[in-house]
Design a protein around this motif. Structure first.
Motif, PDB file in Angstrom:
ATOM      1  N   GLN A 188       0.845  -1.147   0.122  1.00 22.41           N
ATOM      2  CA  GLN A 188      -0.013   0.168   0.126  1.00 22.41           C
ATOM      3  C   GLN A 188       0.800   1.419  -0.027  1.00 22.41           C
ATOM      4  OE1 GLN A 188      -2.838   0.254   3.334  1.00 22.41           O
ATOM      5  NE2 GLN A 188      -2.962   2.462   2.787  1.00 22.41           N
ATOM      6  N   GLU A 244       0.958   3.924  -2.925  1.00 22.84           N
ATOM      7  CA  GLU A 244       0.743   5.386  -2.651  1.00 22.84           C
ATOM      8  C   GLU A 244       1.815   6.319  -3.158  1.00 22.84           C
ATOM      9  OE1 GLU A 244      -0.386   5.183   1.362  1.00 22.84           O
ATOM     10  OE2 GLU A 244      -2.439   4.795   0.990  1.00 22.84           O
ATOM     11  N   GLU A 289       1.616   6.841  -6.968  1.00 19.82           N
ATOM     12  CA  GLU A 289       0.436   7.777  -7.239  1.00 19.82           C
ATOM     13  C   GLU A 289       0.701   9.097  -6.743  1.00 19.82           C
ATOM     14  OE1 GLU A 289      -4.257   8.222  -6.427  1.00 19.82           O
ATOM     15  OE2 GLU A 289      -3.060   7.460  -4.666  1.00 19.82           O
ATOM     16  N   ARG A 290       1.559   9.335  -5.843  1.00 18.74           N
ATOM     17  CA  ARG A 290       1.918  10.677  -5.366  1.00 18.74           C
ATOM     18  C   ARG A 290       3.046  11.080  -6.307  1.00 18.74           C
ATOM     19  NH1 ARG A 290       2.107   9.667  -0.673  1.00 18.74           N
ATOM     20  NH2 ARG A 290       4.485   8.521  -0.508  1.00 18.74           N
ATOM     21  N   ILE A 349      -5.289   0.421  -4.282  1.00 18.52           N
ATOM     22  CA  ILE A 349      -4.907   1.428  -2.989  1.00 18.52           C
ATOM     23  C   ILE A 349      -6.050   1.165  -1.737  1.00 18.52           C
ATOM     24  CG2 ILE A 349      -4.662   3.594  -1.811  1.00 18.52           C
ATOM     25  CD1 ILE A 349      -2.863   4.335  -4.334  1.00 18.52           C
TER      26      ILE A 349
END
Length: 168
Positions: A24, A28, A31-32, A82
């Motif tokens: 996870q 993340e 994605e960030r 996510i």
């Protein structure tokens, strides 16, 4: 024998919880970073075009690349995973706590071998149900370095909580 099998099942469950958490965090982070790249590309591309007109082709490629990324980004699998990772991680963490709480009875010989075996398979069944509910058939790829890290976290956890049982 069944105590050892329960112990192995408990360790595998804890490692799985750690893996989901690490996966996870990694998802993340992807994605960030993609979001940051797209924000920088859209904000700076106009300013960059004006400042460096001699590199107009480079900026045109940069803008085109950012547009491709923004379209492809919607279809990348990590983004879709996510939310289910969060849900499954919480549920599996609760299951791991419950299984660990039961370890006392298993270790003390309070349960018969049949009861221990039933509890072990109940853990497996509930783990599968949690994963099916959260991911609905979606597959989480195994990232070997991440799995090794999760197993290290699991070993550290059990070594600190059950030093008498930990194998180095």
């Amino acid at each position: 024998m069944y105590q050892a099998q329960y112990w192995v099942e408990l360790q595998a469950l804890k490692a799985h919880v750690c893996y989901l958490s690490l996966y996870q965090l990694k998802s993340e982070a992807y994605e960030r970073w993609i979001g940051i790249i797209l924000a920088v590309a859209s904000s700076s591309s106009i300013a960059g075009w004006v400042i460096w007109q001699q590199y107009a082709f480079v900026w045109a490629c940069f803008i085109a690349g950012s547009q491709v990324i923004s379209v492809v980004y919607k279809f990348l699998p990590f983004k879709e995973r996510i939310k289910p990772l969060r849900a499954a991680g919480i549920e599996l963490g609760l299951l791991a706590d419950e299984a660990e709480r039961c370890w006392f009875d298993v270790a003390q010989g309070e349960l018969t071998e049949k009861q221990i075996n039933e509890k072990r398979f109940d853990i497996r069944k509930r783990k599968s149900a949690i994963m099916q509910s959260a991911f609905n058939g979606m597959v989480i790829p195994e990232d070997e370095p991440l799995m090794k890290k999760a197993e290290d976290h699991m070993r550290k956890y059990f070594k600190s909580h059950y030093p008498e049982l930990s194998n180095d």
